[in-house]
Design an enzyme around this catalytic site. Structure first.
Site, PDB file in Angstrom:
ATOM      1  N   ASN A   1      41.768  16.428 108.209  1.00  0.00           N
ATOM      2  CA  ASN A   1      43.004  16.053 107.566  1.00  0.00           C
ATOM      3  C   ASN A   1      43.537  14.965 108.539  1.00  0.00           C
ATOM      4  O   ASN A   1      43.897  15.079 109.641  1.00  0.00           O
ATOM      5  CB  ASN A   1      43.873  17.372 107.860  1.00  0.00           C
ATOM      6  CG  ASN A   1      45.395  17.156 107.159  1.00  0.00           C
ATOM      7  OD1 ASN A   1      45.890  15.973 106.948  1.00  0.00           O
ATOM      8  ND2 ASN A   1      45.751  18.123 106.568  1.00  0.00           N
ATOM      9  N   ASP A   2      43.576  13.807 107.706  1.00  0.00           N
ATOM     10  CA  ASP A   2      44.051  12.485 108.401  1.00  0.00           C
ATOM     11  C   ASP A   2      45.720  12.607 108.997  1.00  0.00           C
ATOM     12  O   ASP A   2      45.899  11.705 109.669  1.00  0.00           O
ATOM     13  CB  ASP A   2      43.673  11.284 107.560  1.00  0.00           C
ATOM     14  CG  ASP A   2      42.472  10.662 107.609  1.00  0.00           C
ATOM     15  OD1 ASP A   2      41.911  10.820 108.611  1.00  0.00           O
ATOM     16  OD2 ASP A   2      42.093  10.209 106.578  1.00  0.00           O
ATOM     17  N   CYS A   3      46.354  13.547 108.509  1.00  0.00           N
ATOM     18  CA  CYS A   3      47.427  13.640 108.691  1.00  0.00           C
ATOM     19  C   CYS A   3      48.025  14.687 109.569  1.00  0.00           C
ATOM     20  O   CYS A   3      49.177  15.008 109.873  1.00  0.00           O
ATOM     21  CB  CYS A   3      48.203  13.648 107.424  1.00  0.00           C
ATOM     22  SG  CYS A   3      47.829  12.342 106.167  1.00  0.00           S
TER      23      CYS A   3
END
Ligand code: GLC
Ligand code: GLC
Length: 826
Positions: free
Chosen positions: A483-485
């Site tokens: 999850n890049d976020c």
């Protein structure tokens, strides 16, 4: 509401109105030359790299949407129209767009004139062929004017849309016979040019955009077309374009076929020019044109393309009780896997082609859905990716396909990256039985002087996790995981700082990220992926190393159960303060999808019922009618300690959107746990063919996955909860393509390559009587029949291969030829 229909026999999606709820696109080309083409012929072409070698120009975020492409304008006695409706948007008497495997056919009719345009990139060819078939279906003779149109990009797409002070003075062209050449910067440092040709004489041309369109006009009313005559303009700076102009007369019933080619040529430095040292050496272009300069040659090229797809799609095909499943597995999901393999996340109608190159984690995952199609290309890709790895097992997060070098701007320290390579290499070996890939000498950071074997790369990948654990013995979260976020070390309160790459002074001394924040997702991905590495070591007879790796996996499972099981599901992370994320104790974001599926498939806490409790919690808290949301409840304010995730309004993207990619992991996990009905329920909520009927809500193409579907909270931020619930975005370039290919073919239908053979272990809806599949595997073809007389979801009770009973459910590797496999569930 539908905007077309599937034509499965032809493997096409047929769009019957140009006014789709979003441009519905297709991809042409699979190796060097690529085109994106929408159902109204918008889009662009590039060679290998959408950023560094853009051939035609495209304006993202344009108003109106999807302006710019390869257009044919017809001026029929003052009525001006395009076969694909856009950009003039004159109402057509009929319109149709057929998106097929590597080709698109757009047909328009107006006032008795029919124009059918076939677009495709032939096999092993660096150009787009456009065949225009004009038929006079009226009872009177018709004289009309045809204009082609393409707008050149000045090669570097990023520079092309920013550096106008220079670019407005560099554009250059040449025209010879019916061919327009684009040669900006060719005189100096570029050894490549592009051309646009037609296989007939022309009555004029334009190469300067403002002369053709008019400074204050648009694509919808180009002056030259309005005036019914080309201006024979020469671009000299400003914006070079290519437009052929031809007057055509057709008797009633008469047809005329023209073949246009938009091509790309690279030249050896010492052969770039003719004897005068100035004029382009056109030999290669003319050879390319010669290859497809008649309708017969075009037909042959199309037939070759179709044959190539027949072959690719013949490797795996199924016949199930559900035609939507067949359509996805046999055609569209596999097709999308080819596209994601080729393009990673670089160029779509949501990815601008200048944002990112190939992603380390993305490309490794793409291989999972593609490897059976062309294993050699998968092998080459794996080596390319591995070559950007760093010596300590960390990885550049992205690299550019043209240079194959790691992208230093983004750097590394994404905690999940190395693990995906263990998965892709394992998938490659399982598919092919080619263990030699492990002996391949592969550089680190593209430096051959420090090359080591691929096996060693797997070793450093595995131990990169083991050597970077936090206080609970769980993997450090670093800048982000899958999850890049979720950016647990970012703590950014300044606009514009990249959540992924910004190094907060707080953590600078620690090396750029917190040594407290831990990712449970990486932990469970490790316990899911790690056993592959153990099996590889065992196969190689490295028993001690295998044992050591197994111990690390066992220890990780223990730590997850001890510190990260929240009673009914697994935590998401520990943040940099050591607080739990994704826990009952949290106010928002109590449960996250990502760690759960891999935990279940790793059987963490299975003896205590953790798997079923977790799956039931997902059903209870994340399930919606359009798919599983990523987290729940959504974040309604900015949590600085979590990073980008809470910057999205609830219901979108990583903040409680339906992120289809990780829906697949739950589908796999449900199937793994034997709950085939649930697995299928989740599958049918997101598989595109199932969303076709609600295309008005879903918006994006009903033949391919998108990254995200608006979650149940979409709209809540503006007090209209559910407003955009079910609305798809970011279609085409998503890991969902590969993972849902895995989910449906390997977990639900259960045909799964293993190191020592082909496993058959379906987990299907109980109501199915069974299904059939054909699978080519390591040189042999298996016709597999699954019978489900007792109507169970899972459980192979008997398997015969060519009439002989086999112990267990793995088909051993057999000699070439066709083998009959009969499997009984019960
Ligand atoms: C995008 C990225 C992928 C990432 C995902 C979740 O799909 O391409 O790498 O894992 O978003 O943030
Ligand atoms: C992924 C995510 C997106 C994020 C981006 C950052 O694509 O889906 O939300 O902004 O990565 O690189």
């Amino acid at each position: 509401m539908k905007f077309g229909y599937f034509d499965d026999a032809k493997r096409e999606y047929v769009i019957t109105t140009p006014r789709t709820p979003y441009p519905w696109i297709n991809y042409l080309g699979t190796q060097g030359f690529f085109s994106l083409i929408s159902n109204t012929a918008g889009g662009y072409c590039f060679y290998k790299d959408a950023r560094l070698r853009r051939i035609t120009r495209y304006r993202y975020n344009n108003v109106p949407i999807d302006m710019g492409g390869r257009y044919f304008y017809i001026n029929d006695n003052g009525t001006i129209w395009n076969p694909g409706w856009s950009p003039v948007k004159t109402e057509l008497d009929s319109y149709e767009c057929r998106h097929g495997m590597g080709y698109t056919i757009i047909t328009g009719k107006k006032d008795g004139l029919k124009a059918e345009v076939t677009f495709f990139v032939p096999q092993n060819y660096d150009g787009e062929v456009q065949q225009v078939v004009l038929t006079n279906e009226s009872s009177k003779e018709k004289t009309f004017k045809l204009f082609s149109f393409a707008e050149w990009c000045l090669w570097d797409a990023q520079d092309d849309c920013t550096n106008f002070q220079r670019n407005f003075s560099t554009g250059r062209v040449e025209v010879k016979d019916s061919v327009i050449y684009h040669k900006t910067e060719y005189r100096d440092r570029r050894n490549h040019y592009a051309f646009y040709s037609v296989n007939d004489t022309i009555d004029g041309y334009d190469t300067d955009r403002d002369s053709f369109i008019g400074l204050y006009n648009g694509f919808n009313n180009p002056e030259a077309v309005l005036n019914g005559k080309a201006t024979n303009s020469f671009a000299d700076g400003w914006s070079p374009i290519a437009s052929h102009y031809k007057e055509i007369t057709l008797a009633p019933g008469e047809t005329k076929t023209l073949v246009f080619i938009l091509g790309y040529v690279e030249m050896p430095v010492d052969e770039k020019f003719e004897a005068d040292g100035k004029t382009i050496n056109k030999v290669k272009a003319l050879e390319m044109i010669e290859k497809y300069n008649t309708p017969e040659k075009v037909q042959a090229g199309l037939a070759e393309l179709k044959a190539a797809w027949d072959k690719l799609l013949g490797i795996l095909s199924v016949e199930t009780p559900n035609d939507k499943v067949d359509r996805m597995v046999n055609i569209w999901n596999q097709y999308q896997c080819m596209v994601t393999f080729n393009l990673s996340r670089s160029a779509s109608y949501f990815e601008s082609g200048i944002g990112r190159g190939m992603g380390f984690r993305d490309s490794n995952q793409d291989i999972l859905g593609f490897v059976h199609q062309i294993p050699d290309r998968a092998r080459e890709r794996i080596i390319d990716i591995a070559s950007t790895q760093l010596q300590d097992g960390g990885c550049y997060h992205q690299y550019q396909p043209l240079t194959k070098k790691g992208n230093a701007d983004i750097g590394g320290d994404f905690s999940d990256d190395p693990l995906w390579m263990i998965l892709s290499v394992s998938a490659y070996i399982k598919e092919t039985g080619d263990w030699s890939i492990l002996d391949e000498m592969v550089p680190y950071d593209n430096d051959m002087s420090v090359a080591e074997t691929m096996l060693k790369h797997l070793d450093v990948s595995f131990y990169h996790i083991v050597n970077n654990l936090g206080p609970h013995g769980l993997p450090l979260a670093m800048r982000a995981d899958w999850n890049d976020c979720i950016n647990l070390s970012c703590y950014s309160d300044t606009p514009g700082e990249s959540f992924q790459t910004y190094t907060n002074p707080k953590f600078k001394a620690e090396g750029g990220y917190s040594k407290i924040a831990e990712s449970i997702f990486v932990a469970t991905l490790f316990t899911y992926t790690g056993p592959n590495y153990v099996e590889i070591l065992k196969h190689l007879g490295k028993t001690a190393e295998a044992e050591k790796a197994q111990q690390a996996i066992d220890k990780m499972k223990e730590n997850v159960m001890k510190y990260a099981f929240d009673g009914d599901w697994f935590l998401r992370a520990y943040d940099a303060t050591g607080a739990k994320m994704g826990s009952k104790e949290c106010e928002e974001g109590k449960i996250f999808i990502e760690p759960q599926g891999f935990a279940v498939m790793s059987e963490i806490g299975k003896d205590q019922g953790a798997d079923i409790k977790t799956l039931n919690s997902i059903d209870k808290y994340l399930n919606t009618k359009f798919g599983l949301v990523l987290n729940n409840p959504c974040f309604t304010k900015y949590y600085i300690q979590y990073g980008e995730i809470s910057t999205y309004p609830g219901g979108y993207k990583e903040n409680a959107g339906i992120f289809t990619h990780n829906n697949a992991w739950i589908i796999c996990a449900e199937a793994y746990a034997g709950r085939g009905d649930k697995a299928f329920e989740y599958y049918s909520k997101i598989a595109p063919a199932f969303t076709e009927e609600t295309s008005d809500i879903h918006k994006t193409e009903p033949y391919v996955y998108g990254q995200m579907i608006g979650g149940k909270d979409a709209g809540s931020d503006v007090g209209q909860t559910g407003k955009n619930f079910g609305q798809g975005k970011n279609s085409w370039l998503t890991g969902t393509a590969a993972w849902n290919m895995v989910a449906i073919s390997q977990y639900i239908l259960g045909i799964k390559p293993e190191f020592d053979g082909l496993m058959v272990d379906p987990s299907i809806p109980q109501e199915w009587d069974g299904f059939k599949a054909t699978r080519q595997f390591r040189g042999a073809t298996y016709n597999i029949t699954i019978n489900n007389p007792k109507h169970v979801c899972k459980g192979v009770v008997e398997m015969t291969v060519d009439g002989n009973k086999v112990n267990g459910n793995i088909i051993p590797v057999l000699a070439a030829g066709t083998h009959e496999v009969i499997v009984t569930l019960g």
